[in-house]
Design a protein around this motif. Structure first.
Motif, PDB file in Angstrom:
ATOM      1  N   THR A  48      87.782   3.590  42.069  1.00  0.00           N
ATOM      2  CA  THR A  48      86.549   3.741  42.148  1.00  0.00           C
ATOM      3  C   THR A  48      86.038   3.937  41.277  1.00  0.00           C
ATOM      4  OG1 THR A  48      87.032   4.460  44.455  1.00  0.00           O
ATOM      5  CG2 THR A  48      85.681   5.430  43.300  1.00  0.00           C
ATOM      6  N   TYR A  49      86.676   5.584  40.370  1.00  0.00           N
ATOM      7  CA  TYR A  49      85.474   5.505  39.097  1.00  0.00           C
ATOM      8  C   TYR A  49      85.685   4.586  38.392  1.00  0.00           C
ATOM      9  CZ  TYR A  49      90.037   7.955  36.379  1.00  0.00           C
ATOM     10  OH  TYR A  49      91.229   7.688  35.608  1.00  0.00           O
ATOM     11  N   THR A  57      83.123   0.839  41.003  1.00  0.00           N
ATOM     12  CA  THR A  57      84.142   0.505  42.158  1.00  0.00           C
ATOM     13  C   THR A  57      84.279  -1.071  41.687  1.00  0.00           C
ATOM     14  OG1 THR A  57      82.674  -0.488  43.526  1.00  0.00           O
ATOM     15  CG2 THR A  57      83.324   1.745  43.667  1.00  0.00           C
ATOM     16  N   THR A 100      84.364  -3.687  43.568  1.00  0.00           N
ATOM     17  CA  THR A 100      83.049  -4.485  43.890  1.00  0.00           C
ATOM     18  C   THR A 100      82.113  -4.547  42.688  1.00  0.00           C
ATOM     19  OG1 THR A 100      83.405  -3.242  46.996  1.00  0.00           O
ATOM     20  CG2 THR A 100      81.923  -5.596  46.545  1.00  0.00           C
TER      21      THR A 100
END
Ligand SMILES: Cc1cc2nc3c(=O)[nH]c(=O)nc-3n(C[C@H](O)[C@H](O)[C@H](O)COP(=O)(O)OP(=O)(O)OC[C@H]3O[C@@H](n4cnc5c(N)ncnc54)[C@H](O)[C@@H]3O)c2cc1C
Length: 159
Positions: free
Chosen positions: A137-138, A141, A143
């Motif tokens: 996530t960090y 992310t 995506t």
């Protein structure tokens, strides 16, 4: 404070360097999980047979090594481009995405192959797995890195 830097370019270039580092860190996490799993499968005996004598187990171990080796080659090539001043942020996105995804999948697989012991923090896979859930996530992310690569391929910004 970033002296002689105007606009967002300075901070964003720091992120590119940090993401490059993360691509290596993820490999270390995956290697640590695999190493511990190999030791475990040597000593875990089921039905008079060590776990690592099973074809299904060896295939899963081999597949992990394949993914770790590929990730290492990717980061190594990125390092060469970095040394030559030719590394670009899209390449870093691809490496951060690929290597963290690889490490997270391997940590989860290792946790599974440790059986019930896998949920214990005494073994490293679940600890790496929990950390990697943050890492994915960090620094962008998964995506967002996929969209960055997609933009480079299509020339269209889909964010
Ligand atoms: C452990 C940890 C440490 C952190 N450390 C730092 C730090 O030191 N400094 C710092 O600045 N930040 C830090 N962060 C913040 C981190 O960078 C953000 O959490 C991350 O960028 C995601 O932003 P967000 O949480 O606002 O999620 P959002 O942007 O709200 O995203 C939510 C979901 O939507 C998806 N999404 C977003 N936009 C799109 C789109 N256009 N299309 C499709 N899907 C999309 C995302 O991929 C995600 O799955 C840290 C986060 C964690 C978990």
């Amino acid at each position: 404070m970033l002296p002689e830097v105007v606009g967002l370019k300075g901070p964003l270039s720091c992120l590119t360097q940090a993401r490059y580092g993360i691509s290596w860190g993820a490999i270390g996490a995956a290697e640590a999980c695999l190493e511990e799993l190999i030791e475990y499968t040597k000593t875990r005996v089921l039905f008079d047979r060590a776990l690592d004598e099973n074809q299904a187990i060896q295939i899963r171990l081999a597949d992990m090594q394949r993914r770790i080796t590929n990730a290492g080659l990717l980061s190594h090539r990125l390092g060469q481009l970095k040394d030559e001043g030719r590394m670009n942020p899209t390449q870093v996105s691809l490496a951060k995405w690929n290597n963290v995804r690889m490490a997270l999948d391997i940590a989860r697989d290792c946790r599974d192959m440790l059986g019930g012991s896998g949920i214990s923090a005494e073994y490293v896979p679940i600890r790496h797995m929990l950390n990697l859930e943050s890492v994915i996530t960090y620094e962008g992310t998964e995506t967002i890195h996929q969209l960055t690569v997609g933009r480079a391929l299509t020339g269209k910004n889909a964010f």
